[in-house]
Structures are given as structure tokens and as C-alpha cells.
Scaffold this motif. Structure first.
Motif, PDB file in Angstrom:
ATOM      1  N   LEU A  56       0.839  -1.205   0.000  1.00 24.76           N
ATOM      2  CA  LEU A  56       0.000   0.000   0.000  1.00 24.76           C
ATOM      3  C   LEU A  56       0.872   1.252   0.000  1.00 24.76           C
ATOM      4  O   LEU A  56       0.594   2.211  -0.735  1.00 24.76           O
ATOM      5  N   ALA A  57       1.928   1.254   0.795  1.00 27.50           N
ATOM      6  CA  ALA A  57       2.854   2.394   0.809  1.00 27.50           C
ATOM      7  C   ALA A  57       3.458   2.603  -0.572  1.00 27.50           C
ATOM      8  O   ALA A  57       3.585   3.738  -1.050  1.00 27.50           O
ATOM      9  N   ILE A  58       3.823   1.508  -1.233  1.00 28.64           N
ATOM     10  CA  ILE A  58       4.383   1.601  -2.590  1.00 28.64           C
ATOM     11  C   ILE A  58       3.344   2.171  -3.551  1.00 28.64           C
ATOM     12  O   ILE A  58       3.643   3.063  -4.356  1.00 28.64           O
ATOM     13  N   MET A 188       2.217   4.155 -17.026  1.00 26.24           N
ATOM     14  CA  MET A 188       2.804   3.100 -16.210  1.00 26.24           C
ATOM     15  C   MET A 188       2.521   3.325 -14.726  1.00 26.24           C
ATOM     16  O   MET A 188       2.212   2.372 -13.990  1.00 26.24           O
ATOM     17  N   GLY A 189       2.602   4.573 -14.290  1.00 27.57           N
ATOM     18  CA  GLY A 189       2.305   4.867 -12.896  1.00 27.57           C
ATOM     19  C   GLY A 189       0.863   4.546 -12.541  1.00 27.57           C
ATOM     20  O   GLY A 189       0.582   3.955 -11.502  1.00 27.57           O
ATOM     21  N   GLY A 190      -0.054   4.930 -13.428  1.00 27.07           N
ATOM     22  CA  GLY A 190      -1.467   4.667 -13.178  1.00 27.07           C
ATOM     23  C   GLY A 190      -1.785   3.188 -13.167  1.00 27.07           C
ATOM     24  O   GLY A 190      -2.460   2.687 -12.261  1.00 27.07           O
ATOM     25  N   VAL A 191      -1.293   2.463 -14.169  1.00 31.92           N
ATOM     26  CA  VAL A 191      -1.587   1.027 -14.270  1.00 31.92           C
ATOM     27  C   VAL A 191      -0.996   0.268 -13.093  1.00 31.92           C
ATOM     28  O   VAL A 191      -1.687  -0.530 -12.435  1.00 31.92           O
ATOM     29  N   ILE A 192       0.286   0.481 -12.820  1.00 32.67           N
ATOM     30  CA  ILE A 192       0.944  -0.258 -11.734  1.00 32.67           C
ATOM     31  C   ILE A 192       0.360   0.125 -10.386  1.00 32.67           C
ATOM     32  O   ILE A 192       0.083  -0.735  -9.541  1.00 32.67           O
ATOM     33  N   GLY A 193       0.127   1.415 -10.172  1.00 37.34           N
ATOM     34  CA  GLY A 193      -0.438   1.853  -8.909  1.00 37.34           C
ATOM     35  C   GLY A 193      -1.807   1.262  -8.645  1.00 37.34           C
ATOM     36  O   GLY A 193      -2.091   0.781  -7.533  1.00 37.34           O
ATOM     37  N   VAL A 194      -2.674   1.250  -9.648  1.00 40.15           N
ATOM     38  CA  VAL A 194      -4.025   0.706  -9.485  1.00 40.15           C
ATOM     39  C   VAL A 194      -3.974  -0.809  -9.268  1.00 40.15           C
ATOM     40  O   VAL A 194      -4.709  -1.349  -8.425  1.00 40.15           O
ATOM     41  N   LEU A 195      -3.112  -1.510  -9.997  1.00 38.26           N
ATOM     42  CA  LEU A 195      -2.990  -2.965  -9.811  1.00 38.26           C
ATOM     43  C   LEU A 195      -2.516  -3.295  -8.396  1.00 38.26           C
ATOM     44  O   LEU A 195      -3.007  -4.241  -7.777  1.00 38.26           O
ATOM     45  N   LEU A 196      -1.554  -2.521  -7.902  1.00 40.02           N
ATOM     46  CA  LEU A 196      -1.076  -2.753  -6.536  1.00 40.02           C
ATOM     47  C   LEU A 196      -2.184  -2.505  -5.521  1.00 40.02           C
ATOM     48  O   LEU A 196      -2.370  -3.290  -4.583  1.00 40.02           O
ATOM     49  N   LEU A 197      -2.931  -1.413  -5.704  1.00 38.14           N
ATOM     50  CA  LEU A 197      -4.038  -1.128  -4.793  1.00 38.14           C
ATOM     51  C   LEU A 197      -5.101  -2.219  -4.836  1.00 38.14           C
ATOM     52  O   LEU A 197      -5.656  -2.610  -3.796  1.00 38.14           O
ATOM     53  N   ALA A 198      -5.386  -2.730  -6.030  1.00 41.61           N
ATOM     54  CA  ALA A 198      -6.393  -3.786  -6.168  1.00 41.61           C
ATOM     55  C   ALA A 198      -5.976  -5.028  -5.384  1.00 41.61           C
ATOM     56  O   ALA A 198      -6.799  -5.651  -4.700  1.00 41.61           O
ATOM     57  N   TRP A 199      -4.685  -5.390  -5.478  1.00 42.13           N
ATOM     58  CA  TRP A 199      -4.216  -6.558  -4.729  1.00 42.13           C
ATOM     59  C   TRP A 199      -4.271  -6.298  -3.231  1.00 42.13           C
ATOM     60  O   TRP A 199      -4.683  -7.165  -2.451  1.00 42.13           O
ATOM     61  N   VAL A 200      -3.873  -5.102  -2.819  1.00 42.54           N
ATOM     62  CA  VAL A 200      -3.858  -4.761  -1.397  1.00 42.54           C
ATOM     63  C   VAL A 200      -5.243  -4.907  -0.786  1.00 42.54           C
ATOM     64  O   VAL A 200      -5.433  -5.554   0.251  1.00 42.54           O
ATOM     65  N   PHE A 201      -6.254  -4.320  -1.427  1.00 39.59           N
ATOM     66  CA  PHE A 201      -7.591  -4.273  -0.835  1.00 39.59           C
ATOM     67  C   PHE A 201      -8.472  -5.455  -1.243  1.00 39.59           C
ATOM     68  O   PHE A 201      -9.644  -5.511  -0.858  1.00 39.59           O
ATOM     69  N   LYS A 202      -7.890  -6.395  -1.953  1.00 39.06           N
ATOM     70  CA  LYS A 202      -8.619  -7.633  -2.265  1.00 39.06           C
ATOM     71  C   LYS A 202      -8.875  -8.429  -0.998  1.00 39.06           C
ATOM     72  O   LYS A 202      -9.859  -9.181  -0.902  1.00 39.06           O
ATOM     73  N   SER A 203      -8.016  -8.289  -0.013  1.00 42.31           N
ATOM     74  CA  SER A 203      -8.137  -9.036   1.241  1.00 42.31           C
ATOM     75  C   SER A 203      -9.152  -8.381   2.171  1.00 42.31           C
ATOM     76  O   SER A 203      -9.008  -7.225   2.566  1.00 42.31           O
TER      77      SER A 203
END
Length: 392
Positions: A56-58, A188-203
């Protein structure tokens, strides 16, 4: 933020760093945000809560830099250290990351965690920080009476030749969209950032964990705050508005008589949090008799994190003195500190310096280092578990 003289600008540069770092120290202590603990929870228990806090920090850093850079509010290309440099010393990133991952596991925490523990009364961490600082200092600075450093003696001859010279900066936006770098960085920032957030809050468990969300969010935001502040402090030098670094580089032309010139202009560039090289800077600063010309962002960041952690420890009444449990505990921490000193400088950062700050720029070297740190730590934990089972 335009200042009429260098002294005022530098003072704000240093004290704003301290305040931002103080917030980080207090929140990291309160939430138990810990990158080594994140890997340990995942490897040993299958719990990804703290790992998701780190990611999430990333994600906050990546999305924040994307937005601020697009708006022209931060400079994350010409930075200290140079995350987006055109040289890609991939072997140093990977080797340094693995060494750092092993070291932080043996020492029970990364560089940032050592500072947090010092603020909480852990005397073991003082030894670890001193050893890291000594190694980091001599990795960069020559031995007394010599022009040799630990890096030049032990690594340069076989790691430096493997570096790849790129035709662009090494961030993913520039590498993949060389014809339109600005757009590439946004994509790249938008795609990677959103994918990371999606994984983080999937839990679902993570979504209900206040401390993990707070820890990840604040660490990401303080990294952004440092990027913003250090990118925007300028000096009005007779009508020329200059960055602190540019002002010092032309010191003799702009500075008034009697002004105190910093020892080096490089640490005045745009930057954010990293903790291994600053431990070396802090050791040099102390050894100089606290020469104010050596005072840097990194030194103030270390002081701020420790102060913030101490503040929270006192408020929460969690402060307690802790020492080594055994000789074996001491040796593990000592070896871990040595490996973190070597690894953190080789990889140009730590779990925060490369894992969040560097990653926020989408530099390929930072991403390689992040992966190498996680792999080095995870494998070490598996080996430790195997040896413990054999002893049992």
C-alpha cells in the motif's frame, strides 16, 4: 517556496525533513509497520497483512509521484540518489538486495525498524545502526590516508562492468515510451499503482485492519511529502530563482561573504526517505564534531524517525530497555548489520529507500532491489526454520 537567502531555505529544508520523519517514526511504531515482519508473516504464517501494508505504501508513492510529476510539482529524475540514472548496474541491485534481505532477517529488522526500536529503548539496535553506519561510510568514503573504499576494493572490479548503459532513464515510463516519456510515466504509474491497490484491498482481513491501512498510507504519504518539499525549496539569488543544489554549485557567484557553504551540493537535490547511506552520513557528522556543513536531509531523517518513535513509546508507555538475549543473538545481529551495510549501499537503498521511495519513481533498479530483498529475506527464513527443526 522561494526564500530570500540560502540559510533560511536550508533551515526549512532540514527542519521540514525532521518533522515529516517524526510523523513517520510515530506512526510506524504505533502500527508496527515492518518490512521484515511483513515477509516473516507471509513466509511463516501465510499472513499477508503487513505485506499488503508495505505494498500500500508503494502504491501510494507510485500514484502520488505520477500525479505530482504530471503537474510539474516534483522532480524525481535528477535526485539524490539517482534512481532513474541511465546506467543500470543490475548485479549490484540484485546482489545488494539479497545481502540486505539476509541481513535484515538476521538482525530482526531493516534500517528503518532499527531506528524505530532505538526510539523504543532497544539498545541492540544502537549497535546495529553503528555497524551499518561504519560499513556504509567506508563503502563511499576512502579509508584514512588512502583513496580506496570498501566498494572499490571488494566490488567495483567485478560488479561495475556488468552495468548496462541505457539510451533512456531507467524508469519504466521512459524505457517503454521513449517517444513520449511524460505520457509513458503517467500510463505506467497509473496502471501499476491501481494494480497494486487492487491486490492490497482484495483481502477482507486487510480492509478491516486499521493499523495496517494507517501504516501503509502514512509511509506512502510521508515519502511523497519529502519528494514535494525537497523539489520545491528555492532561493531568490538576485532575481535568479535557484534550487538549493544549483545555488551551492555556483556558491562563489551568489553567496554573501561569511556565509557557510555546505560540504557537498549533491545531498541538496530532490530526495525522499532512505536510511542506509544516511547512517554513514550520521557517523561522519558525529566524527567531525558535528560540523554543520555536513548536516543533510538523511541525518535529519534519522533523527526525526527516532524522535517520533520515542514520542509514541512514551505516550503509549511501551518504552522499555532491551539488550541481547545471548551471545548467539549478538552474533546474528552483528552479521546482519554488516550485510545490511554492504547490501544497502550496493543496492542504493533499503526496504524504504528502494522498496518505497525508489519504487515510487518506477525505476527498474528499485523494482529489482525490492524483489531481491524479499527473496533474500524469505530464503533466509526458510533456512532458519530448517536449522531450527534439525536442532529440535
Amino acid at each position: 517556496m522561494i526564500y530570500e537567502n540560502f540559510a533560511s531555505a536550508q533551515s526549512f529544508f532540514l527542519w521540514s525533513t525532521f518533522v515529516i520523519a517524526l510523523i513517520m517514526g510515530a506512526v510506524v511504531n504505533k502500527t508496527n509497520f515492518c518490512t521484515m515482519g511483513a515477509v516473516s508473516d507471509w513466509v511463516n504464517m501465510g499472513d499477508t497483512g503487513r505485506l499488503r501494508a508495505w505494498v500500500l505504501a508503494i502504491a501510494v508513492g507510485v500514484l502520488g509521484v505520477m500525479a505530482l510529476e504530471a503537474a510539474g510539482l516534483v522532480n524525481v529524475t535528477n535526485t539524490f540518489p539517482p534512481y532513474r540514472q541511465t546506467s543500470l548496474p543490475w548485479l549490484e541491485y540484485v546482489l545488494g538486495g539479497v545481502l540486505f534481505g539476509i541481513g535484515m532477517t538476521l538482525a530482526s529488522g531493516c534500517g528503518n525498524k532499527m531506528l524505530i526500536r532505538i526510539g523504543g529503548g532497544n539498545l541492540k539496535s544502537i549497535m546495529v545502526v553503528l555497524v551499518i553506519g561504519l560499513i556504509a561510510y567506508y563503502m563511499i568514503n576512502p579509508f584514512p590516508g588512502s583513496d580506496k573504499t570498501l566498494y572499490s576494493v571488494l566490488f567495483y572490479s567485478w560488479t561495475n562492468p556488468t552495468a548496462v548503459a541505457l539510451s533512456t532513464n531507467q524508469d519504466l515510463g521512459a524505457m517503454l515510451f521513449s517517444d513520449n516519456v511524460a505520457t509513458g510515466r503517467m500510463v505506467m504509474g497509473g496502471v501499476i499503482g491501481v494494480l497494486l491497490l487492487a491486490w492490497v484491498f482484495k483481502s477482507a482481513d486487510f480492509r478491516t485492519s486499521f493499523d495496517n491501512i494507517l501504516g501503509g498510507l502514512v509511509v506512502g504519504l510521508v515519502v511523497l511529502a519529502a519528494w514535494y518539499v525537497t523539489s520545491n525549496i528555492t532561493v531568490n539569488a538576485g532575481g535568479d530563482v535557484l534550487s538549493l543544489q544549483s545555488y551551492v554549485q555556483d556558491w562563489d557567484f551568489y553567496s554573501p561573504a561569511g556565509a557557510v557553504r555546505p560540504a557537498d551540493a549533491a545531498p541538496l537535490a530532490a530526495q525522499s526517505f532512505t536510511f542506509i547511506n544516511p547512517m554513514g552520513q550520521s557517523l561522519g557528522y558525529a566524527a567531525s564534531g558535528f560540523d554543520r556543513t555536513l548536516l543533510t536531509f538523511g541525518i535529519m531523517a534519522l533523527a526525526g524517525v527516532i524522535a517520533g518513535s520515542l514520542l509514541w513509546s512514551l505516550v503509549s508507555r511501551s518504552f522499555r530497555i532491551e539488550w541481547f538475549a545471548s551471545g548467539r543473538d549478538f552474533v546474528n545481529h552483528l552479521i546482519g548489520a554488516i550485510l545490511m551495510g554492504f547490501g544497502g549501499v550496493l543496492a542504493m537503498g533499503c526496504t524504504i529507500g528502494q522498496g518505497v521511495t525508489g519504487f515510487s519513481t518506477l525505476a527498474l533498479g528499485s523494482i529489482l532491489t525490492f524483489i531481491a530483498i524479499v527473496v533474500g529475506s524469505a530464503v533466509t527464513m526458510k533456512v532458519q526454520y530448517f536449522l531450527m527443526m534439525r536442532e529440535g
